[in-house]
Design a protein around this motif. Sequence first.
Motif, PDB file in Angstrom:
ATOM      1  N   PHE A 146      -1.675   8.114  -3.677  1.00 39.52           N
ATOM      2  CA  PHE A 146      -0.959   6.907  -3.259  1.00 39.52           C
ATOM      3  C   PHE A 146       0.298   6.708  -4.087  1.00 39.52           C
ATOM      4  CE2 PHE A 146      -0.380   2.343  -4.356  1.00 39.52           C
ATOM      5  CZ  PHE A 146       0.191   1.938  -3.162  1.00 39.52           C
ATOM      6  N   ASP A 147       1.412   6.395  -3.411  1.00 37.93           N
ATOM      7  CA  ASP A 147       2.699   6.177  -4.067  1.00 37.93           C
ATOM      8  C   ASP A 147       3.075   4.701  -3.940  1.00 37.93           C
ATOM      9  OD1 ASP A 147       5.237   6.119  -5.054  1.00 37.93           O
ATOM     10  OD2 ASP A 147       6.087   7.544  -3.624  1.00 37.93           O
ATOM     11  N   PRO A 148       2.952   3.927  -5.021  1.00 34.24           N
ATOM     12  CA  PRO A 148       3.259   2.487  -4.951  1.00 34.24           C
ATOM     13  C   PRO A 148       4.702   2.204  -4.564  1.00 34.24           C
ATOM     14  CG  PRO A 148       2.078   3.027  -6.983  1.00 34.24           C
ATOM     15  CD  PRO A 148       2.509   4.324  -6.366  1.00 34.24           C
ATOM     16  N   THR A 149       5.602   3.156  -4.821  1.00 34.66           N
ATOM     17  CA  THR A 149       7.023   2.913  -4.543  1.00 34.66           C
ATOM     18  C   THR A 149       7.393   3.181  -3.091  1.00 34.66           C
ATOM     19  OG1 THR A 149       7.681   5.198  -5.109  1.00 34.66           O
ATOM     20  CG2 THR A 149       7.561   3.585  -6.911  1.00 34.66           C
ATOM     21  N   ALA A 150       6.532   3.872  -2.353  1.00 37.86           N
ATOM     22  CA  ALA A 150       6.817   4.194  -0.948  1.00 37.86           C
ATOM     23  C   ALA A 150       6.343   3.050  -0.059  1.00 37.86           C
ATOM     24  CB  ALA A 150       6.144   5.501  -0.549  1.00 37.86           C
ATOM     25  N   GLN A 151       7.287   2.265   0.432  1.00 38.38           N
ATOM     26  CA  GLN A 151       6.947   1.078   1.229  1.00 38.38           C
ATOM     27  C   GLN A 151       6.781   1.460   2.707  1.00 38.38           C
ATOM     28  OE1 GLN A 151       6.367  -1.751  -0.559  1.00 38.38           O
ATOM     29  NE2 GLN A 151       6.825  -0.439  -2.315  1.00 38.38           N
ATOM     30  N   LYS A 152       5.758   2.273   2.968  1.00 40.12           N
ATOM     31  CA  LYS A 152       5.506   2.734   4.330  1.00 40.12           C
ATOM     32  C   LYS A 152       4.022   3.072   4.475  1.00 40.12           C
ATOM     33  CE  LYS A 152       6.442   7.566   3.153  1.00 40.12           C
ATOM     34  NZ  LYS A 152       7.248   8.767   3.443  1.00 40.12           N
ATOM     35  N   VAL A 153       3.595   3.287   5.718  1.00 38.38           N
ATOM     36  CA  VAL A 153       2.211   3.698   5.959  1.00 38.38           C
ATOM     37  C   VAL A 153       2.027   5.112   5.422  1.00 38.38           C
ATOM     38  CG1 VAL A 153       0.463   4.184   7.700  1.00 38.38           C
ATOM     39  CG2 VAL A 153       1.996   2.236   8.007  1.00 38.38           C
ATOM     40  N   GLN A 154       1.059   5.294   4.522  1.00 39.14           N
ATOM     41  CA  GLN A 154       0.836   6.601   3.910  1.00 39.14           C
ATOM     42  C   GLN A 154      -0.448   7.266   4.399  1.00 39.14           C
ATOM     43  OE1 GLN A 154       1.358   6.403  -0.423  1.00 39.14           O
ATOM     44  NE2 GLN A 154       2.683   4.622  -0.160  1.00 39.14           N
ATOM     45  N   SER A 155      -1.463   6.459   4.744  1.00 44.06           N
ATOM     46  CA  SER A 155      -2.747   6.994   5.212  1.00 44.06           C
ATOM     47  C   SER A 155      -3.321   6.063   6.274  1.00 44.06           C
ATOM     48  CB  SER A 155      -3.753   7.120   4.055  1.00 44.06           C
ATOM     49  OG  SER A 155      -3.256   7.951   3.029  1.00 44.06           O
ATOM     50  N   VAL A 156      -4.018   6.673   7.248  1.00 48.20           N
ATOM     51  CA  VAL A 156      -4.663   5.905   8.317  1.00 48.20           C
ATOM     52  C   VAL A 156      -6.135   6.306   8.377  1.00 48.20           C
ATOM     53  CG1 VAL A 156      -4.751   5.435  10.792  1.00 48.20           C
ATOM     54  CG2 VAL A 156      -2.531   5.731   9.659  1.00 48.20           C
ATOM     55  N   ILE A 157      -7.005   5.316   8.437  1.00 47.10           N
ATOM     56  CA  ILE A 157      -8.455   5.552   8.504  1.00 47.10           C
ATOM     57  C   ILE A 157      -8.993   4.871   9.753  1.00 47.10           C
ATOM     58  CG2 ILE A 157     -10.677   5.215   7.351  1.00 47.10           C
ATOM     59  CD1 ILE A 157      -9.007   4.894   4.711  1.00 47.10           C
ATOM     60  N   THR A 158      -9.576   5.658  10.660  1.00 40.57           N
ATOM     61  CA  THR A 158     -10.178   5.084  11.861  1.00 40.57           C
ATOM     62  C   THR A 158     -11.696   5.164  11.769  1.00 40.57           C
ATOM     63  OG1 THR A 158     -10.368   7.105  13.208  1.00 40.57           O
ATOM     64  CG2 THR A 158      -8.226   5.981  13.191  1.00 40.57           C
ATOM     65  N   PRO A 180      -2.103  -1.240  -3.698  1.00 42.00           N
ATOM     66  CA  PRO A 180      -1.713  -0.877  -2.331  1.00 42.00           C
ATOM     67  C   PRO A 180      -1.902  -2.023  -1.348  1.00 42.00           C
ATOM     68  CG  PRO A 180      -3.798   0.149  -2.929  1.00 42.00           C
ATOM     69  CD  PRO A 180      -3.263  -0.467  -4.170  1.00 42.00           C
ATOM     70  N   ARG A 181      -0.974  -2.122  -0.406  1.00 47.69           N
ATOM     71  CA  ARG A 181      -1.140  -3.074   0.693  1.00 47.69           C
ATOM     72  C   ARG A 181      -2.045  -2.410   1.734  1.00 47.69           C
ATOM     73  NH1 ARG A 181       4.265  -3.079   0.111  1.00 47.69           N
ATOM     74  NH2 ARG A 181       4.526  -1.977   2.080  1.00 47.69           N
ATOM     75  N   ILE A 182      -3.195  -2.989   1.949  1.00 51.21           N
ATOM     76  CA  ILE A 182      -4.193  -2.410   2.842  1.00 51.21           C
ATOM     77  C   ILE A 182      -4.314  -3.284   4.083  1.00 51.21           C
ATOM     78  CG2 ILE A 182      -6.567  -1.595   3.068  1.00 51.21           C
ATOM     79  CD1 ILE A 182      -6.667  -1.504  -0.025  1.00 51.21           C
ATOM     80  N   PRO A 209       1.815  -2.018   6.126  1.00 52.28           N
ATOM     81  CA  PRO A 209       0.777  -1.690   5.138  1.00 52.28           C
ATOM     82  C   PRO A 209       0.981  -0.265   4.640  1.00 52.28           C
ATOM     83  CG  PRO A 209      -0.106  -1.490   7.352  1.00 52.28           C
ATOM     84  CD  PRO A 209       1.284  -2.044   7.500  1.00 52.28           C
ATOM     85  N   GLN A 210       0.468   0.024   3.465  1.00 53.34           N
ATOM     86  CA  GLN A 210       0.550   1.393   2.940  1.00 53.34           C
ATOM     87  C   GLN A 210      -0.696   2.202   3.281  1.00 53.34           C
ATOM     88  OE1 GLN A 210       1.382  -0.474  -0.862  1.00 53.34           O
ATOM     89  NE2 GLN A 210       3.165   0.851  -1.138  1.00 53.34           N
ATOM     90  N   ILE A 211      -1.811   1.501   3.450  1.00 50.86           N
ATOM     91  CA  ILE A 211      -3.053   2.134   3.902  1.00 50.86           C
ATOM     92  C   ILE A 211      -3.574   1.335   5.088  1.00 50.86           C
ATOM     93  CG2 ILE A 211      -5.435   2.729   3.298  1.00 50.86           C
ATOM     94  CD1 ILE A 211      -4.522   3.016   0.394  1.00 50.86           C
ATOM     95  N   VAL A 212      -3.839   2.023   6.187  1.00 50.86           N
ATOM     96  CA  VAL A 212      -4.292   1.376   7.419  1.00 50.86           C
ATOM     97  C   VAL A 212      -5.765   1.707   7.648  1.00 50.86           C
ATOM     98  CG1 VAL A 212      -4.066   1.338   9.943  1.00 50.86           C
ATOM     99  CG2 VAL A 212      -2.017   1.408   8.493  1.00 50.86           C
ATOM    100  N   ILE A 213      -6.566   0.686   7.906  1.00 51.58           N
ATOM    101  CA  ILE A 213      -7.988   0.856   8.201  1.00 51.58           C
ATOM    102  C   ILE A 213      -8.299   0.053   9.463  1.00 51.58           C
ATOM    103  CG2 ILE A 213     -10.354   0.479   7.399  1.00 51.58           C
ATOM    104  CD1 ILE A 213      -9.201   0.511   4.511  1.00 51.58           C
ATOM    105  N   GLY A 214      -8.986   0.667  10.414  1.00 51.54           N
ATOM    106  CA  GLY A 214      -9.303  -0.101  11.605  1.00 51.54           C
ATOM    107  C   GLY A 214      -9.979   0.698  12.692  1.00 51.54           C
TER     108      GLY A 214
END
Length: 452
Positions: A64-76, A103-105, A126-131
């Motif tokens: 995880f990169d705290p400085t990257a303000q983008k979606v980095q991982s997606v969990i379905t 991280p913004r989850i 979010p930086q990590i997406v769960i759903g």
Amino acid sequence: MAKFTDYNLRPEIYTALDEIRFTTPTKVQERLIPVVMQGRSVVGQSQTGSGKTHTFLIPIFQKFDPTAQKVQSVITTPSRELAQQIYAAAKQLGTGFPADQQPRIGLYVGGTDKVRQMHQLESTQPQIVIGTPGRIKDLYTAGGLDIHTASALVVDEADMTMDLGFLPEVDAIAGAMPEDLQMLVFSATIPQKLQPFLKKYLTNPVVEEIPTETVIAPTITNLLVGTKGMKKDDLVYELLTMGNPYMALVFTNTKERARELTKSLRNRGLKVAEIHGGIQPRERKRTMQQIQHLDYQYVVATDLAARGIDIPGVSLIINDGIPTELEFFVHRVGRTGRNGMEGTAITIYNPDEEERVQAVENMGVTFEPMTYSHGELKPGYDRRRRKQRSKSTVKLDPTMIGLVKKKKKNVKPGYKRQIKSAIARDAKYKKRVEERQSLRAARKAKKKANDK
């Protein structure tokens, strides 16, 4: 035996793992965490409760990169409940990071306010997406969720995802991501119908079938006790007071249940400490100190809230039901029987929890069945010895079977009506799933016809 310290993880992760007393990886974690951290795509076949959640969360947080303000991982994951569980585990791992780097989850599941989520996504991603697959796909196609920036996709419970008809949505999500996507697929089984999807997106993945094993120390007596018509509050009280434990920990699945049980035990004259997320930090800290000083003999706690409790001499663990996150079962039981000392763990279950008891046993856990009667525990019978018989031609889920097979004498008025209502709800749910699958199949066939 492997340790998490063998993996050279970032300090923030070790801080979070220490809080929940995770020191030794499960088999699936030991085999796959190093592989995933190398950037390889994997297909992991392992039973629910074997530790899959942290198998993919730890590598995700490692890169995880705290400085990257983008979606980095997606969990379905195919259900809202599973998504909530993964979200809770991810939030806990995030607590190890400094406040300004956590991280913004994002949690996105059906039944929540889509319009509000779209509005929030306009300003912050979010930086990590769960759903669930359907909601994630909807937010992406509507132009709200930028999943195309992600470098990793986790498909959790892939077999259930396919059974519920969500594979087309996962297909669409994967298709929106970069070609060099790292995909992590976890499933209890790998059915043949799943193979085309795997071949489409995974090139030379690491495929591991993990035999599920969990080790409970031989110093622990692991008992299973059914309620058999007793109220749980009554049974917990009887089990706590039938002996004289040096220290007893009672684990509940929710803070609401912790409050309820604590009140019940206090009303019966027990001095009980209460530890859960609803307790104010200052009060919780004071209670923790009192527990460490052995001012309490009985403690009622939730899993994550009890992370500061590590007291030599805990002689009794009571599970007020099967934990929601199955992998916590071993961690709960492991609070006793330490340093060669003997301990007892008692798990209480209701008739409708047969399936969850079986899930724990599938992890490699062996119970000694017991029955509580007249102030003592007596050897019980193996639940699995009875063959399931039914006059009906309708096949019921194990939860329904548990309801139907409960003793029918001395039951409360209206119990039969509750059984019928539960069966009707179960049938209605299955019918909706079948209708949804039929509609999707029809739409797919129509689309193919129009493309010709």
